[in-house]
Scaffold this motif. Structure first.
Motif, PDB file in Angstrom:
ATOM      1  N   ALA A   1       0.825  -1.205   0.000  1.00  0.00           N
ATOM      2  CA  ALA A   1       0.000   0.000   0.000  1.00  0.00           C
ATOM      3  C   ALA A   1       0.855   1.249   0.000  1.00  0.00           C
TER       4      ALA A   1
ATOM      5  N   VAL B   1       0.508   4.084  -2.793  1.00  0.00           N
ATOM      6  CA  VAL B   1       0.081   5.419  -2.391  1.00  0.00           C
ATOM      7  C   VAL B   1       1.151   6.444  -2.737  1.00  0.00           C
TER       8      VAL B   1
ATOM      9  N   LEU C   1       1.138   7.127  -6.482  1.00  0.00           N
ATOM     10  CA  LEU C   1      -0.005   7.943  -6.895  1.00  0.00           C
ATOM     11  C   LEU C   1       0.141   9.369  -6.384  1.00  0.00           C
TER      12      LEU C   1
ATOM     13  N   ALA D   1       0.193  12.760  -8.544  1.00  0.00           N
ATOM     14  CA  ALA D   1      -0.731  13.854  -8.255  1.00  0.00           C
ATOM     15  C   ALA D   1       0.051  15.139  -8.015  1.00  0.00           C
TER      16      ALA D   1
ATOM     17  N   HIS E   1      -6.975  16.836  -1.264  1.00  0.00           N
ATOM     18  CA  HIS E   1      -7.424  15.777  -2.147  1.00  0.00           C
ATOM     19  C   HIS E   1      -7.058  14.407  -1.587  1.00  0.00           C
ATOM     20  N   THR E   2      -5.864  14.348  -1.059  1.00  0.00           N
ATOM     21  CA  THR E   2      -5.376  13.091  -0.504  1.00  0.00           C
ATOM     22  C   THR E   2      -6.278  12.604   0.618  1.00  0.00           C
TER      23      THR E   2
ATOM     24  N   LEU F   1     -11.893  11.723   4.712  1.00  0.00           N
ATOM     25  CA  LEU F   1     -11.428  11.286   6.032  1.00  0.00           C
ATOM     26  C   LEU F   1     -11.835  12.347   7.055  1.00  0.00           C
TER      27      LEU F   1
ATOM     28  N   LEU G   1      -4.140   8.753  11.051  1.00  0.00           N
ATOM     29  CA  LEU G   1      -3.249   8.441   9.936  1.00  0.00           C
ATOM     30  C   LEU G   1      -1.875   9.069  10.153  1.00  0.00           C
TER      31      LEU G   1
ATOM     32  N   LEU H   1      -4.954   3.845   4.442  1.00  0.00           N
ATOM     33  CA  LEU H   1      -4.148   3.925   3.222  1.00  0.00           C
ATOM     34  C   LEU H   1      -4.992   3.589   2.002  1.00  0.00           C
TER      35      LEU H   1
ATOM     36  N   LYS I   1      -8.108   4.111   1.657  1.00  0.00           N
ATOM     37  CA  LYS I   1      -8.950   5.262   1.359  1.00  0.00           C
ATOM     38  C   LYS I   1      -8.168   6.332   0.616  1.00  0.00           C
ATOM     39  N   VAL I   2      -6.991   6.586   1.107  1.00  0.00           N
ATOM     40  CA  VAL I   2      -6.143   7.587   0.468  1.00  0.00           C
ATOM     41  C   VAL I   2      -5.838   7.172  -0.963  1.00  0.00           C
ATOM     42  N   GLU I   3      -5.547   5.913  -1.116  1.00  0.00           N
ATOM     43  CA  GLU I   3      -5.238   5.427  -2.459  1.00  0.00           C
ATOM     44  C   GLU I   3      -6.415   5.667  -3.385  1.00  0.00           C
TER      45      GLU I   3
ATOM     46  N   ASN J   1      -8.634   7.952  -3.171  1.00  0.00           N
ATOM     47  CA  ASN J   1      -8.690   9.383  -3.477  1.00  0.00           C
ATOM     48  C   ASN J   1      -7.712   9.758  -4.577  1.00  0.00           C
ATOM     49  N   LEU J   2      -6.491   9.331  -4.382  1.00  0.00           N
ATOM     50  CA  LEU J   2      -5.460   9.713  -5.328  1.00  0.00           C
ATOM     51  C   LEU J   2      -5.713   9.079  -6.675  1.00  0.00           C
TER      52      LEU J   2
END
Lengths: 171, 171
Positions: A27, A31, A34, A38, A131-132, A136, A144, B148, B150-152, B154-155
């Motif tokens: 992950a 992440v 990405l 971004a 955005h990230t 949340l 996090l 993570l 969730k973040v992924e 988003n990105l």
DNA sequence: AACTTTACCTTGGTCGGCCAATGAATGGGT
DNA sequence: ACCCATTCATTGGCCGACCAAGGTAAAGTT
């Protein structure tokens, strides 16, 4: 030998072993990738490549510093910083000049031209963050951050070259 | 204009603006970098560079696949995969041969030699994961994975080229 | 069948990032 | 004063990763 006969994985597992063997590691890579992309997009408008913005931010923040400062602050390899600076110098974002106080050191500072980007970069960075973290809630965000910090600690310990909390008080 | 006069930042904030403006973004970069370094160390013994291990794992898992498979699975740029494969081929970890069924495609598979590394790589990956998560209890780990993901998400949405769940029914 | 689009991969160039090795200047020992 | 260890920075080499452009072969259209 452990290898399944090529034609027979009819099952076709969706999850690669990598994901099973190390979900978090996996992950993190994804992440990060990405996130970098971004960032690249967000920065495209300001003539900076991802990675450079952190360096510039530091310069905007602290004025003229020597390269070592940057290396420690960004926690990058010296050679990486050298090369980044060479490129940033060529694109006119940065200026380097010898340090009068130490003839082997170099002082780096942001050019006036680059200061025009300051605001834009911070805006981009902020919106990237937003955005990230979309979707949340505050508690999750805090959590996090906390967990990432813990992980960073762990990895840092492993690497064994983590920042010995800068003397800072400084001279 | 926000720029403080260079000589005057006596305050010398320890936290860079970057950290304030985007704590998570910042943390992600750092963690990713440290994680990559740790992976590099763990992999040093097996003659693989960080990044290659995921590719190899996929091959070990699935046998001969075409390059597109890898590209989608690893979510990398085609050119990236091509170059990785060229290097892996030269180091003897991988073999490529034209796909009889499709003359423009290429089939890739792990060499027997590379299979010897399989176990070592997975062990390294596993211990890396453990190291990364040291000191996190199960609940925290789960939470981290969830966040993570969730973040992924988003990105991924932002990038807009995320895996449209291959079903492909598509158009 | 001929044409057009799409898919598969490669090439070339650029960046960030690392390591290893090197040159220059500073600083500490003796 | 001298020599040796440290520190600051650079160079060269390599890898992962991106984009843009190109060439070939397979589908889809007409």
């Amino acid at each position: 030998m452990t290898r399944a006969t090529p034609a027979e994985d009819a099952c076709t597992n969706a999850l690669p072993t990598a994901a099973l063997g190390g979900p978090v590691s996996h992950a993190v890579s994804r992440v990060a990738r990405l996130h970098r992309i971004a960032a690249g997009k967000a920065l495209k408008g300001v003539d900076l490549y991802p990675g450079q913005e952190l360096l510039m931010m530091h310069l905007w923040d602290r004025g003229a510093v020597r390269q070592t400062e940057l290396i420690r602050a960004l926690e990058l390899d010296p050679s990486t910083v050298t090369k980044m600076l060479q490129r940033l110098e060529q694109t006119g974002h940065v200026r380097r000049r010898p340090d009068p106080a130490d003839r082997r050191a170099v002082l780096v500072e942001a050019t006036d031209q680059s200061c025009a980007l300051h605001t834009a970069v911070e805006a981009a960075w902020g919106s990237l963050e937003e955005h990230t973290l979309a979707g949340l809630d505050p508690a999750e965000r805090t959590e996090l951050v906390r967990l990432l910090a813990k992980v960073e600690e762990n990895l840092c310990r492993e690497t064994e070259d983590c920042p010995d909390r800068r003397g800072a008080a400084s001279a």
